[in-house]
Enzyme design. Structure first.
Site, PDB file in Angstrom:
ATOM      1  CB  CYS A  45      -0.960  -0.028   1.191  1.00 31.50           C
ATOM      2  SG  CYS A  45      -2.298   1.187   1.057  1.00 31.50           S
ATOM      3  CG  HIS A  65      -3.616  -3.544   2.739  1.00 25.37           C
ATOM      4  ND1 HIS A  65      -2.688  -3.180   3.696  1.00 25.37           N
ATOM      5  CD2 HIS A  65      -4.174  -2.389   2.300  1.00 25.37           C
ATOM      6  CE1 HIS A  65      -2.688  -1.858   3.829  1.00 25.37           C
ATOM      7  NE2 HIS A  65      -3.579  -1.355   2.989  1.00 25.37           N
ATOM      8  CD  GLU A  77      -1.367  -6.434   4.657  1.00 30.34           C
ATOM      9  OE1 GLU A  77      -1.624  -5.316   5.127  1.00 30.34           O
ATOM     10  OE2 GLU A  77      -0.897  -6.614   3.517  1.00 30.34           O
TER      11      GLU A  77
END
Length: 554
Positions: free
Chosen positions: A394, A526, A528
């Site tokens: 990001c 993102h 993750e």
């Protein structure tokens, strides 16, 4: 087409906490969910948060920790990340209920006249809305399949004023669906007093008494402690709290959160719940989970990964990033030691050298605001020049682009987020976000949120990592790469814009070719959020794999 599954009532399990906060209710609930899935049951989960915010999207990371974004674009509590990782399934907007959402809905209904002139009160109107949201989690999906079990974690601590409507709603759910379809688990602290060498049960007894005072008798107790609670004390707690002996479970601190399902299994909590709720079951199939635990507890390699962030004083602000790094380590049979680095320390070359030397890999995660930005850029410069594998997320992509732009001769390259009057705004406000940035629209819930598709350049490193050129990732941002500078940056540096939105407008991925740098990749997304302990995300997997290869062949 109707489902062939046998119709049976969905069972509801509520997890509450007492004595102190941060006991690990969310991890207990998620671990139980994983254990029931291993028993062949379908499970979904929900977090009931008593704060007045509609969602955590506008909360300070130091105050709340990470904001976890779901596929459908909901900004939710970080516990939903635990739920998704342990259950290996995506959750949505309805999986996070806050007091703010509930009150907003009830007040909107009152304004529309839906209560037919009645006095709107906490009971029944607020509790009815909470009940409706709890019960909706058990409704059939588009294929006609309803979950066997819904696990709802009640945030806060028993005794908090804010939690009372949620606990009352849970009590009413038990009354309405029948006690045979409802199960209450209470997590409580059993502190160890070093001066006397004793474990103390009184806090748990008082916590259960508080819970009983509002009409809830827990069916099971999960005792949190820094050591194993002996059987004698468990029996005493069972007697004093009027809980079945089988329902008192010891859950001591563990070296890894992924050991917790095994701890609960050895304490037979799943067996007790299945029997009490009359659930169908099979023998535990833990082939996948035990493979994970083998990798967690018996790694063959070890690496140090630096996370260069703005909010490192509260590591929970980067919880999913940490778990994604660890999952990539597990996939590579590697223990990944996390080194926290404040981005301010990397603003100068000497500062970056001191902070980043000795690292095997670096992650530059997301964030907001100007503080620490030059340090993030300095960390990227150091990683690029010293060939250290780096993954930007990001804001990490935006800083990577700014760093490349300065290489390309755009010495004043910046972002309109940091300097609205920037003369070389290589990162600019997205058109649809300008009203929110200028204060003309709400900040909460207005970012570019949720899953969006991207098209990757054929032959790029990211396409190789994903194994495809069409991907989807979750997002949470207001700013984008300014297309007016893309050609100049590409020509003046080695940076490759390797992935965009399907229409080619929004930059989603950038990278350096392997001949320039072994692994310097960044994404506007993102990733993750989509990592799982049993399925490492490709970008994190590539980071750790490259770091390992450089260890062997520097």
């Amino acid at each position: 087409m109707t489902s062939s599954r046998k119709v049976r009532p969905t069972k509801h399990i509520f997890v509450t906490g007492g004595v102190v906060s941060s006991l690990g209710k969310g991890l207990t609930a998620a671990s139980l969910g994983q254990l029931l899935i291993a028993r062949g049951l379908s499970v979904t989960m929900q977090k009931l948060d008593p704060y007045l915010n509609v969602d955590p999207g506008t909360m300070n990371p130091f105050e709340h920790g990470e904001v976890f974004v779901t596929e459908d674009g909901a900004e939710t509590d970080l516990d939903l990340g635990h739920y998704e990782r342990f259950l290996d399934r995506n959750l949505g907007l309805n999986a996070n209920v806050t007091t703010g959402k509930v009150y907003s809905t009830v007040i909107a209904k009152e304004r529309r006249g839906e209560y037919l002139g009645k006095t709107v009160q906490v009971i029944p109107h607020i509790t009815d809305e909470i009940k409706a949201r709890i019960l909706s989690m058990g409704e059939p999906d588009a294929h006609g399949n309803a979950p066997d079990v819904v696990i709802s974690e009640v945030g806060g601590t028993v005794g908090d004023i804010e939690s009372q409507p949620f606990l009352e709603a849970a009590r009413q759910v038990r009354h309405e669906i029948g006690r045979e379809n409802c199960f209450f688990i209470h997590c409580s602290l059993v502190p160890y007093l070093a001066t006397s060498g004793e474990l103390k049960t009184k806090p748990t007894q008082h916590s259960v008494a508080e819970l009983r005072g509002i009409g809830i008798l827990p069916d099971a107790l999960v005792l949190r402690c820094d050591r194993e609670v002996p059987q004698g004390l468990k029996d005493k707690i069972a007697m004093m709290c009027d809980v079945d002996y089988e329902g008192v479970v010891s859950c001591p601190d563990s070296s890894s959160i992924y050991n917790i399902p095994d701890v609960l299994y050895r304490e037979h909590l799943d067996t007790f719940i299945i029997r009490r709720l009359g659930l169908p079951f099979r023998d535990v199939d833990w082939s996948t989970w035990h493979d994970l635990l083998e990798r967690v507890n018996n790694p063959r390699h070890e690496l140090t990964v630096g996370i260069v962030g703005k909010y490192i004083d509260l590591p929970d602000a980067y919880l999913s990033v940490v778990e994604a790094v660890r999952a990539a380590g597990y996939a590579n049979w590697t223990r990944t030691n996390i080194k926290w680095i404040t981005s301010d320390d990397c603003e100068t070359p000497s500062g970056a050298m001191k902070a980043l030397s000795g690292l095997d890999a670096i992650v530059v995660p997301g964030g907001f605001g100007i503080r620490g930005i030059e340090g993030k850029i300095g960390a990227i410069t150091f990683a690029r020049e010293h060939k250290i594998p780096l993954l930007g997320l990001c804001l990490g992509l935006q800083c990577t682009v700014i760093e490349a732009a300065r290489q390309a001769g755009l010495e004043q390259a910046s972002s309109t987020e940091f300097d609205p009057a920037a003369t070389q705004p290589v990162i600019a406000t997205m058109e649809e976000q300008k009203a929110a940035v200028s204060g003309e629209a709400d900040l909460g819930g207005t970012m570019r949120l949720g899953a969006y598709p991207a098209t990757l350049e054929e032959g790029s490193l990211v396409a190789e990592l994903y194994g495809t050129t069409e991907v989807s990732e979750r997002h949470r941002h207001r700013y984008e790469v300014n297309n007016a500078y893309r050609a100049q940056i590409a020509e003046g540096s080695d940076l490759v814009f390797s992935g965009t939105s399907p229409d080619g407008h929004l930059v989603e991925f950038v990278e350096y070719p392997k001949e320039v740098h072994p692994y310097l990749v960044a994404t506007q997304a993102h990733p993750e959020y989509k990592s799982r302990p049993t399925h490492a995300h490709p970008l994190f997997y590539g980071l750790v794999k490259t770091a390992l290869e450089l260890r062997v062949h520097p």
